[in-house]
Scaffold this motif. Structure first.
Motif, mmCIF file in Angstrom:
data_model
loop_
_atom_site.group_PDB
_atom_site.id
_atom_site.type_symbol
_atom_site.label_atom_id
_atom_site.label_comp_id
_atom_site.label_asym_id
_atom_site.label_seq_id
_atom_site.Cartn_x
_atom_site.Cartn_y
_atom_site.Cartn_z
ATOM 1 N N ARG A 15 0.831 -1.210 0.000
ATOM 2 C CA ARG A 15 0.000 0.000 0.000
ATOM 3 C C ARG A 15 0.861 1.253 0.000
ATOM 4 O O ARG A 15 0.380 2.342 -0.273
ATOM 5 N N LEU A 16 2.138 1.096 0.323
ATOM 6 C CA LEU A 16 3.056 2.246 0.264
ATOM 7 C C LEU A 16 4.229 1.885 -0.640
ATOM 8 O O LEU A 16 4.850 0.832 -0.463
ATOM 9 N N VAL B 213 6.360 -2.850 2.466
ATOM 10 C CA VAL B 213 6.241 -1.806 1.444
ATOM 11 C C VAL B 213 6.965 -2.270 0.176
ATOM 12 O O VAL B 213 7.535 -3.364 0.152
ATOM 13 N N VAL C 164 -0.398 5.081 -1.317
ATOM 14 C CA VAL C 164 0.419 6.261 -1.023
ATOM 15 C C VAL C 164 1.816 6.074 -1.618
ATOM 16 O O VAL C 164 2.354 4.969 -1.635
ATOM 17 N N ALA D 88 2.901 10.329 5.738
ATOM 18 C CA ALA D 88 2.612 9.249 4.791
ATOM 19 C C ALA D 88 1.780 8.161 5.488
ATOM 20 O O ALA D 88 0.815 7.638 4.930
ATOM 21 N N ARG D 89 2.128 7.851 6.729
ATOM 22 C CA ARG D 89 1.404 6.820 7.471
ATOM 23 C C ARG D 89 -0.051 7.252 7.734
ATOM 24 O O ARG D 89 -0.990 6.473 7.625
ATOM 25 N N LEU E 67 -1.992 6.989 4.619
ATOM 26 C CA LEU E 67 -2.224 5.554 4.378
ATOM 27 C C LEU E 67 -3.410 5.071 5.208
ATOM 28 O O LEU E 67 -4.274 4.353 4.718
#
Ligand code: URA
Length: 300
Positions: A152-153, A193, A232, A292-293, A296
């Motif tokens: 997802r990242l 990631v 993200v 970023a987290r 997310l």
């Protein structure tokens, strides 16, 4: 000094990734169990269960700086991926069993063996035989990228360095260790990631990428992002930040803001190699990792 809360969080994350055994250099199983027994359970922020995210208790600048100093302190090499990156093996001593839990990625497909190469694998094969620019002449490896193909990242760096060229893996040198720590500090172990670069081949003497090299390689990055479809993007360093944002502004002007690349939320921050030279910016970069987290979590 062993940071117990950090260790506990790290062990929980490895367990969430399905690992059953772990070898931690310089730390006995008894020490680990004692550390786990005395650590508080993860906060909602850490475990990713809260809807509207609260910052963790360490939200004041001083507390965050202090936690980061602890994170960056002299942890045993096996915990933070020093010379002995904590690979899962069959260790004779110091092994500790972890309870399995759900993985962090949004798809279970990545765990299934596929008879046919995925679009990402096909793209990787194309990159490995690419001769579109001069960098193909001096390379030892094409460093395509690695990580969860359903991540997802996605972290986008600049270009492979010497160690990456030697091993064929992104961010495995000193800068990579700091990147791993920063990811882990926001509850995202490296394995959860996907990590890649704007350039897949090492520029000689680690010089800056040239515009025609970035142009020649851009199709691979676009293809990776289409195949992975992350929630993200995190661009680390000037070149990935400027190319993904489509701006020539400096990182200090771009960081701390939310952009979009082809619809995907994009956060930019300083390159870990810069942070190693200028550690006074690490706390600022950490805020970007937290942003970023947060994005997310909001996308979940
Ligand atoms: N720096 C980068 O930008 N990428 C790597 O893979 C390693 C160092």
């Amino acid at each position: 000094m062993l940071d117990r809360a950090l260790l506990a969080r790290y062990l929980r994350q490895r367990a969430e990734l399905g690992e059953r055994e772990l070898f931690l250099e310089g730390c006995s199983a008894e020490e680990l169990l004692a550390a786990l027994a005395s650590s508080p359970p993860p906060t909602e922020w850490e475990s990713g269960t809260a809807g509207e995210r609260e910052k963790p208790a360490t939200s004041s600048a001083a507390a965050r700086a202090s936690m980061l100093r602890e994170v960056l302190g002299p942890l045993p090499a096996g915990i933070v991926g020093g010379a002995a990156r904590p690979e899962v093996a069959a260790p004779p001593a110091g092994a500790i069993s972890l309870s399995p839990a759900l993985p962090l990625s949004h798809s279970a497909e990545s765990a299934q063996p596929s008879p046919k190469p995925s679009p990402l694998q096909v793209l990787g094969e194309q990159a490995r035989s690419c001769t579109a620019c001069r960098l193909s002449e001096g390379r030892r490896s094409v460093v395509f990228g690695e990580g969860d193909p359903a991540a997802r990242l996605v972290v986008v760096g600049e270009a492979p360095g010497q160690e990456e060229d030697r091993t064929g893996r992104p961010f495995v040198g000193q800068a990579g260790k700091l990147l791993d720590l920063l990811l882990m500090s926001v509850g995202l172990p490296r394995e959860s990631v996907y990590i890649c670069n704007t350039l897949k081949c090492r520029p000689p003497q680690n010089r800056n990428p040239l515009p025609d090299e970035l142009a020649a390689c851009s199709g691979f990055l676009q293809g990776q992002l289409s195949a992975i479809a992350p929630s993200v993007l995190l661009a680390v360093g000037k070149f990935p930040a400027q190319s993904l944002v489509g701006s020539e502004e400096s990182i200090s002007r771009l960081r701390g803001r939310l952009f979009r690349y082809r619809g995907i939320p994009l956060v930019v921050t300083y390159h870990p190699a810069f942070l190693l030279r200028s550690p006074q910016w690490i706390t600022t970069a950490w805020e970007d990792f937290q942003l970023a987290r947060k994005v997310l979590d909001e996308q979940a």
